[in-house]
Scaffold this motif. Structure first.
Motif, short mmCIF file in Angstrom:
data_model
loop_
_atom_site.label_atom_id
_atom_site.label_comp_id
_atom_site.label_asym_id
_atom_site.label_seq_id
_atom_site.Cartn_x
_atom_site.Cartn_y
_atom_site.Cartn_z
N TRP A 198 35.65 40.44 53.17
CA TRP A 198 36.37 40.06 54.33
C TRP A 198 36.62 38.16 53.71
O TRP A 198 37.15 37.79 53.97
CB TRP A 198 35.55 39.40 55.45
N THR A 199 35.66 37.42 52.79
CA THR A 199 35.75 36.33 52.66
C THR A 199 36.77 36.36 51.37
O THR A 199 38.04 35.51 51.46
CB THR A 199 34.37 35.72 51.86
N ALA A 200 36.69 37.22 50.49
CA ALA A 200 38.39 37.67 49.70
C ALA A 200 39.72 37.78 50.73
O ALA A 200 40.83 37.45 49.88
CB ALA A 200 38.41 38.79 48.70
N ASP A 201 39.21 38.43 51.55
CA ASP A 201 40.85 38.94 52.72
C ASP A 201 41.07 37.55 53.62
O ASP A 201 42.50 37.12 53.34
CB ASP A 201 40.27 39.92 53.84
N LYS A 202 40.65 37.15 53.60
CA LYS A 202 40.79 35.79 54.70
C LYS A 202 40.50 34.13 53.38
O LYS A 202 40.95 32.74 53.41
CB LYS A 202 40.05 35.50 55.11
N HIS A 203 40.72 34.97 51.48
CA HIS A 203 41.27 33.62 50.75
C HIS A 203 39.97 32.37 50.88
O HIS A 203 40.71 31.32 51.19
CB HIS A 203 42.65 33.34 51.50
N VAL A 204 39.21 32.67 51.50
CA VAL A 204 37.76 31.88 51.44
C VAL A 204 38.18 31.21 49.69
O VAL A 204 38.04 31.35 48.99
CB VAL A 204 36.56 32.10 52.19
N LEU A 249 30.50 54.08 44.95
CA LEU A 249 30.93 53.14 45.67
C LEU A 249 31.01 51.89 43.84
O LEU A 249 31.62 50.74 44.34
CB LEU A 249 29.79 52.75 46.56
N LEU A 250 29.57 51.74 43.23
CA LEU A 250 29.89 50.67 42.08
C LEU A 250 31.24 50.36 41.81
O LEU A 250 32.16 49.41 41.49
CB LEU A 250 29.23 50.99 41.35
N TYR A 251 31.93 52.04 41.64
CA TYR A 251 33.24 52.03 39.99
C TYR A 251 34.63 51.55 41.69
O TYR A 251 35.71 50.97 41.11
CB TYR A 251 33.40 53.33 38.91
N LEU A 252 34.30 52.02 42.28
CA LEU A 252 35.95 51.55 43.63
C LEU A 252 35.03 49.96 43.95
O LEU A 252 36.24 49.89 43.88
CB LEU A 252 34.91 52.31 44.83
N PHE A 253 34.01 49.74 43.92
CA PHE A 253 34.03 48.12 44.01
C PHE A 253 34.44 47.48 42.50
O PHE A 253 35.87 46.21 43.01
CB PHE A 253 32.76 48.01 43.79
N PHE A 254 34.11 47.69 41.36
CA PHE A 254 35.48 47.70 40.27
C PHE A 254 36.74 47.46 40.82
O PHE A 254 36.93 46.45 39.64
CB PHE A 254 34.99 48.49 39.22
N THR A 255 37.25 48.27 40.82
CA THR A 255 38.85 48.43 41.21
C THR A 255 39.37 47.51 42.16
O THR A 255 40.80 46.90 41.72
CB THR A 255 39.08 49.81 41.93
N THR A 256 38.51 46.56 42.26
CA THR A 256 39.54 45.90 43.35
C THR A 256 39.26 44.20 43.29
O THR A 256 39.81 43.64 43.16
CB THR A 256 38.74 45.06 45.02
N ILE A 257 38.19 43.81 41.74
CA ILE A 257 37.86 43.03 41.77
C ILE A 257 39.09 42.02 40.74
O ILE A 257 39.61 41.28 41.36
CB ILE A 257 36.68 42.35 40.69
N SER A 258 39.58 42.77 39.90
CA SER A 258 40.90 42.26 39.21
C SER A 258 41.53 41.53 39.49
O SER A 258 42.48 40.35 39.55
CB SER A 258 41.25 42.81 37.32
N GLY A 259 42.45 42.79 40.88
CA GLY A 259 43.58 42.37 41.64
C GLY A 259 42.94 41.55 42.68
O GLY A 259 43.93 40.55 42.77
N VAL A 260 42.39 41.27 42.97
CA VAL A 260 42.22 40.57 43.82
C VAL A 260 41.81 38.68 43.11
O VAL A 260 42.81 38.47 43.93
CB VAL A 260 40.56 40.87 44.84
N GLY A 305 43.73 47.43 53.44
CA GLY A 305 43.35 46.02 53.13
C GLY A 305 42.12 45.89 52.80
O GLY A 305 41.30 46.49 52.56
N ILE A 306 42.02 44.56 52.02
CA ILE A 306 40.59 44.66 51.28
C ILE A 306 39.14 44.06 52.21
O ILE A 306 37.97 44.71 52.04
CB ILE A 306 40.43 42.93 50.45
N GLY A 307 39.52 43.85 53.40
CA GLY A 307 38.81 43.86 54.18
C GLY A 307 38.33 44.70 55.02
O GLY A 307 37.08 44.77 54.78
N TRP A 308 39.21 45.59 55.52
CA TRP A 308 38.75 46.71 55.92
C TRP A 308 38.39 47.92 54.96
O TRP A 308 37.96 49.10 55.36
CB TRP A 308 40.02 47.19 57.00
N GLY A 309 38.95 47.44 54.18
CA GLY A 309 38.71 49.06 52.30
C GLY A 309 37.34 48.67 52.50
O GLY A 309 36.40 49.54 52.24
#
Length: 515
Positions: free
Chosen positions: A406-412, A321-332, A477-481
């Motif tokens: 969800w905050t990243a998905d909604k561009h907070v 889960l940690l490394y799946l988390f890592f995969t999104t950060i740079s892209g987001v 997507g980022i939110g549901w993923g």
């Protein structure tokens, strides 16, 4: 028989009538309700019977008798390389886009694999390094592994194509696994039970903080001086730390220390009948057979100890889960917030701060909780006393997936998703550290092999699971993923309760002989 590592020779008469292991019990100067008996087993010396051993806590060569400054200094040396090795695992990640252009690679999966292959080295390296350390000692094996890590950075920096880069990254990962594997053994050698929680917290910061700082440094370097210089910098920094370890490190494994002492006394006294008290039958075991037995230990633990297998599986899931988390950060933060690859690395500080807070909280409370539980248990310590704190920390892990996703998905506003990463880091450390300390407490003599079981399983999952990340987030997507990952971690929240309630019962029912 010269050098700082060699045990000074002792002319001793018979120390005990019975050469069996003895238990030396001491207590710290604390209030009666907080005193924790520390049981340290060492074989007694009886030269009349030809047995060479020690005098428990009375011999200065016993690593647990080192001066406090020397103990913590050795731990800091070990922690330094344990920071460099995981740093190398993730520092390269933000520069993958530059590799894609430079080496003309179109396959996205192959590019992702060039990053995660390093963790496969973590999975395979411990299976060899752990038994070697229990044959030749911690110092020489750690030294060889460190230089193996450092040297292969040259291959990575000079790679002419993606295939060679993947191979060199795998080899570097195998060398880098040495400090992750042997650190548990060094902690078991140096520290009594009531200090291992803090020692493990300090040593374990590297494997978790390194991957959060790596993308920050690697992103800026990839932008400015090029992706190849990432490996040249790792070569320089890793070489300096490895050289420092060469100068400051000492052997701590009691079995090897007594073996050296036996050889020295046999030469000095002219006695061919002397033998280590760790092998009282006097039978010489071949290196090949010792290696065979050692290689079986991690597999044996995983297959025959349900509690260790369950903890290893649980840690592997959290690590995945940690490394799946890592995969999104740079892209987001690159795509959604328009940050450059270098600035995107700053986003990892959110989870890094969570790691630091979790390590501090666990390191400062773990040993105290164990002491109080031991006092309530009539002074009898059980390794499972490390596990109840996991119940508290487990509830923090799912929070981040929903908050950040969800905050990243909604561009907070950008600071909100970054803060949302911190609960995961805090909770993860509170799960990671008790499991690490548990196997050290449970198998102190074979702590390296026991830790190899954890390292192997979590690294395998950490290397392969993130390959599914791009498709997962592309489809959901980022939110549901992230919510899917949050529901998975939420399902595992009750698991620490089972560990705490039934762990000792399972361990007693399924004992494992690692000799």
């Amino acid at each position: 028989m010269c050098g700082a590592d060699r045990v000074s020779l002792e002319r001793e008469s018979k120390v005990a009538d019975d050469p069996k292991d003895v238990v030396i019990t001491s207590t710290n100067q604390r209030s009666p309700e907080e005193q924790l008996p520390v049981e340290i087993k060492y074989p007694e010396q009886d030269l009349d019977r030809g047995l060479v051993g020690g005098k428990g806590r009375m011999i200065p060569q016993n690593p647990q008798n080192f001066r406090p400054g020397q103990k913590w200094g050795l731990l800091m040396v070990m922690s330094a390389i344990t920071f460099i090795s995981p740093l190398a695992s993730s520092m390269f990640a933000p520069a993958v886009s530059y590799v894609q252009k430079d080496l003309d690679v179109d396959n996205e999966t192959l590019l992702s694999f060039s990053v995660s292959i390093y963790l496969l080295g973590y999975a395979f390296g411990p299976l060899l390094l752990a038994p070697l350390s229990e044959i030749y000692g911690r110092r020489i094996v750690l030294s060889c592994a460190n230089w193996f890590l450092v040297i292969w950075q040259i291959g990575c920096a000079l790679s002419p194509n993606i295939a060679s880069l993947i191979i060199f990254r795998l080899l570097a990962g195998m060398g880098g696994s040495g400090c992750l594997t042997l650190g548990a053994g060094v902690i078991a050698d140096l520290f009594p039970v009531e200090q291992r929680g803090l020692a493990t917290a300090i040593w374990s910061l590297g494997p978790l903080v390194g991957p959060t700082i790596g993308p920050l440094a690697g992103g800026f370097m990839g932008e400015t001086i090029g992706w190849r210089w990432i490996f040249w910098v790792l070569l320089i920094v890793g070489g300096v730390v490895a050289l420092g370890i060469e100068l400051l490190n000492r052997e701590t494994y009691a079995n090897v220390l007594i073996r050296w002492k036996t050889a020295g006394l046999a030469k000095e006294l002219g006695r061919s009948d002397l033998r280590s008290a760790y092998t009282p039958d006097g039978e010489k075991v071949s290196i090949a057979n010792s290696l065979k037995v050692g290689l079986r230990r991690p597999v044996l633990l995983f297959s025959k100890s349900p509690i260790v297998a369950a903890l290893a599986f649980y840690m592997a899931v959290m690590y995945g889960l940690l490394y799946l988390f890592f995969t999104t950060i740079s892209g987001v933060f690159g795509e959604e917030y328009g940050w450059s690859s270098g600035v995107s690395g700053l986003a990892y500080l959110g989870i890094g701060i969570g790691f630091l807070l979790g390590a501090a909280c666990n390191g400062l409370t773990s040993d105290r909780i164990v002491m109080r539980m031991t006092a309530k248990n009539g002074g009898k310590f059980e390794p499972e006393m490390r596990l109840p704190v996991m119940i508290f920390f487990s509830v923090f892990v799912p929070i981040s997936f929903f908050w950040y996703g969800w905050t990243a998905d909604k561009h907070v506003f950008w600071i909100v998703p970054i803060i949302g990463m911190a609960p995961f880091g805090f909770g993860f450390m509170g799960l990671y550290l008790p499991i690490q300390t548990y196997v050290i407490d449970n198998y102190p003599e074979y702590a390296a092999s026991a830790n190899a079981t954890l390292t192997m399983s979590r690294s395998l999952v950490g290397a392969l699971l993130p390959l599914a990340g791009p498709k997962l987030f592309a489809n959901l997507g980022i939110g549901w993923g992230n919510s899917l990952l949050g529901f998975v971690s939420l399902a595992f929240v009750p698991v620490p309760i089972l560990f705490s309630r039934y762990g000792q019962r399972i361990r007693d029912r399924f004992p494992v002989d690692l000799q």
